[in-house]
Every structure is written in structure tokens, then in C-alpha cells.
Design a protein around this motif. Structure first.
Motif, PDB file in Angstrom:
ATOM      1  N   PRO A  98      85.807 -35.890  14.957  1.00  0.00           N
ATOM      2  CA  PRO A  98      85.353 -37.235  14.553  1.00  0.00           C
ATOM      3  C   PRO A  98      84.604 -37.958  15.680  1.00  0.00           C
ATOM      4  O   PRO A  98      83.901 -38.927  15.411  1.00  0.00           O
ATOM      5  CB  PRO A  98      86.646 -37.974  14.212  1.00  0.00           C
ATOM      6  N   PRO A 150      76.948 -38.008  14.539  1.00  0.00           N
ATOM      7  CA  PRO A 150      76.994 -37.998  13.073  1.00  0.00           C
ATOM      8  C   PRO A 150      76.020 -36.972  12.487  1.00  0.00           C
ATOM      9  O   PRO A 150      74.826 -37.006  12.784  1.00  0.00           O
ATOM     10  CB  PRO A 150      76.573 -39.421  12.682  1.00  0.00           C
ATOM     11  N   SER A 167      80.370 -34.719  13.971  1.00  0.00           N
ATOM     12  CA  SER A 167      81.265 -35.354  13.007  1.00  0.00           C
ATOM     13  C   SER A 167      80.531 -35.420  11.683  1.00  0.00           C
ATOM     14  O   SER A 167      79.312 -35.549  11.652  1.00  0.00           O
ATOM     15  CB  SER A 167      81.601 -36.777  13.467  1.00  0.00           C
ATOM     16  N   ASP A 202      82.429 -41.183   9.046  1.00  0.00           N
ATOM     17  CA  ASP A 202      83.417 -42.082   9.635  1.00  0.00           C
ATOM     18  C   ASP A 202      84.684 -42.173   8.804  1.00  0.00           C
ATOM     19  O   ASP A 202      84.939 -43.167   8.122  1.00  0.00           O
ATOM     20  CB  ASP A 202      82.796 -43.469   9.854  1.00  0.00           C
TER      21      ASP A 202
END
Ligand code: 6GU
Length: 256
Positions: free
Chosen positions: A99, A103, A142, A145
Motif C-alpha cells: 500500500p 499508485p 500499490s 487507497d
């Protein structure tokens, strides 16, 4: 053999190799594997431990809850899969799924689709020993979110997005349409038969056979849908002046 290309090799390091059983045995991906375009190799991190109980995690220094993945089996697993490789494939990207990573998006998928080999490490527990990030991983990704219990579903997402970009993987599907994110816009509405279903009719323009009108309609739909739902995507999309004004107006109206 003439014209035969070497498969892209994806090594996955995981504590739960069984999680990959279903997804890769189906559809587009299965075809890509049978066609020799991609080869997925699963490696159980537990196989690279040396102690009697095959322990892969330990308590965090400094205390606190949760467990941390130990560095040794992960380093040794990556070193093992990189051994005896032709030079071009000897130092592939080593991607830690976490995480905390950058992104994931279509641009990263395209970047990864250009590699001959990928090594993916699926994180687990409360985290992975920091030395894996610092001295082994070359990238951290990741998929959004929210928190997953492990990196496995994220690895499946990344691999799906990458494999469908490999030359020869997609047949008819999407190859000419250029799916949603290649234009930087959301997809326009799609319809198939019947032309009327429960009194809901397919837009007349799509039945007109007028390809110029259809293309213009689709483009306008894609722009307006993107402006309403995901206005931030328009920053990287190439719009004509007219489309820009349309988008601006819709963004302000904020109706759906
Ligand atoms: Cl890559 N791993 C985990 N555990 N959770 C996530 C993620 C990855 N991406 C989004 N959430």
C-alpha cells in the motif's frame, strides 16, 4: 522457429501460491500462456527458509502489534530466480506490492509491458522488513487507497493489466477500440442487440450506419462522461478547443 517470440517471464514470490490458481487459468490470460506469450512462475517464499518450522515472519523491533516478513527468505528467493538467466534478463524489475507503493495506472502497465521479465513480491502481515525495500526491490506498487490483507490480489491486477498489452494477446476485443484509459478518457456507452429491450432503445445514431456521426457521438460521450465522473483525468487528455469548452461546462453543471 521463425517469428516465435520468447514469453515474458513473470516470477511471483508469495506465501500463498494457491491464490493464483483461478485467475490465470481463465480467458485471455490462459490463451496468452498457451500461446507462449507469457509464463508465470510461482515461488513459495516459505521454500527459502532454512529452519525446521519454515518461519517467514517475526516480531517487529521496537514492539507494536502484528508481524513483519523476514528479509532472508525474500532475498534468497529473488536471488534464486535470477540465477542462471541470460544477461538480458539477469536484473529484472523487482516489484514489491505494498500500500506504500506508487499508485498503479495505465502508464505503469505500459512501462512494465515493455520488460522481458518481472519479479513480483507479495507483501503480507503488517509489512516487510525495510531492507527488502531498500536493497532488493527496484519499485513499489500499490493498486489503490485501501488495505488488502496481502499483495496477491494486487499482483493479479497488475499482471492482468500488463499481459493484455503484450503483442498478440488481444484478438478482436478492444484491439481496435483502444480501451478506456488509452485515450485518457472513460469509455463511451456500448450497446448490442436487441435494439429495443424492455422499451429502452439504443441511441438512434448507432443504428444509422453513418460512421462519421457515430465516431463524433462516441467521442462526445467519452468527453462528457469523463468531465462528470472523473474530471481530474481531463488534465492528461488531448481535447479539441470545442471539447474543452464542453468539458468545462459539464464540470461546472455537475449533474449526471
Ligand atoms: Cl499492493 N498490498 C496491500 N496489502 N494492500 C493494498 C495494495 C497492495 N494496494 C492497495 N492496497
Amino acid at each position: 522457429m521463425y517469428g516465435r517470440i520468447r514469453p515474458v517471464i513473470i516470477d511471483i514470490l508469495t506465501l500463498f501460491p494457491d491464490m493464483f490458481n483461478g485467475p490465470f487459468d481463465t480467458g485471455i490470460f490462459n490463451r496468452a500462456v498457451s500461446g507462449g506469450l507469457v509464463e508465470v512462475r510461482l515461488h513459495n517464499i516459505r521454500d527459502y527458509t532454512h529452519d525446521k518450522h519454515h518461519i517467514t515472519d517475526d516480531y517487529p523491533f521496537g514492539g507494536g502489534g502484528g508481524m513483519v516478513l523476514k528479509p532472508e527468505p525474500i532475498f534468497e528467493a529473488v536471488e534464486a530466480v535470477n540465477k542462471d538467466r541470460p544477461e538480458a534478463e539477469a536484473s529484472p524489475p523487482v516489484i514489491l506490492l505494498t500500500p506504500q507503493g506508487r499508485p498503479f495506472n495505465q502508464q505503469i502497465a505500459e512501462e512494465l509491458a515493455g520488460k522481458k521479465r518481472l519479479v513480483l513480491i507479495c507483501g503480507h502481515y503488517e509489512g516487510v522488513d525495510e531492507r527488502v525495500r531498500q536493497h532488493l526491490a527496484t519499485d513499489e506498487i500499490s493498486i489503490g487507497d485501501y488495505v488488502l490483507s496481502g499483495g496477491e490480489p494486487a499482483a493479479i491486477v497488475v499482471i492482468d493489466a500488463v499481459v493484455r498489452l503484450l503483442p498478440g494477446v488481444l484478438g478482436r476485443e478492444a484491439s481496435t477500440l483502444g480501451g478506456s484509459h488509452t485515450s485518457g478518457l472513460l469509455q463511451f456507452p456500448q450497446y448490442t442487440r436487441p435494439a429495443r429491450y424492455r422499451n429502452w432503445e439504443v441511441p438512434e445514431v448507432l443504428l444509422s450506419g453513418d460512421h462519421a456521426r457515430i465516431t463524433a457521438w462516441r467521442r462526445e460521450q467519452a468527453v462528457s462522461r469523463t468531465a462528470r465522473r472523473r474530471p481530474e483525468l481531463l488534465e492528461n487528455a488531448e481535447l479539441t478547443q470545442r471539447e474543452g469548452r464542453l468539458a468545462e461546462r459539464l464540470r461546472k453543471e455537475d449533474t449526471c
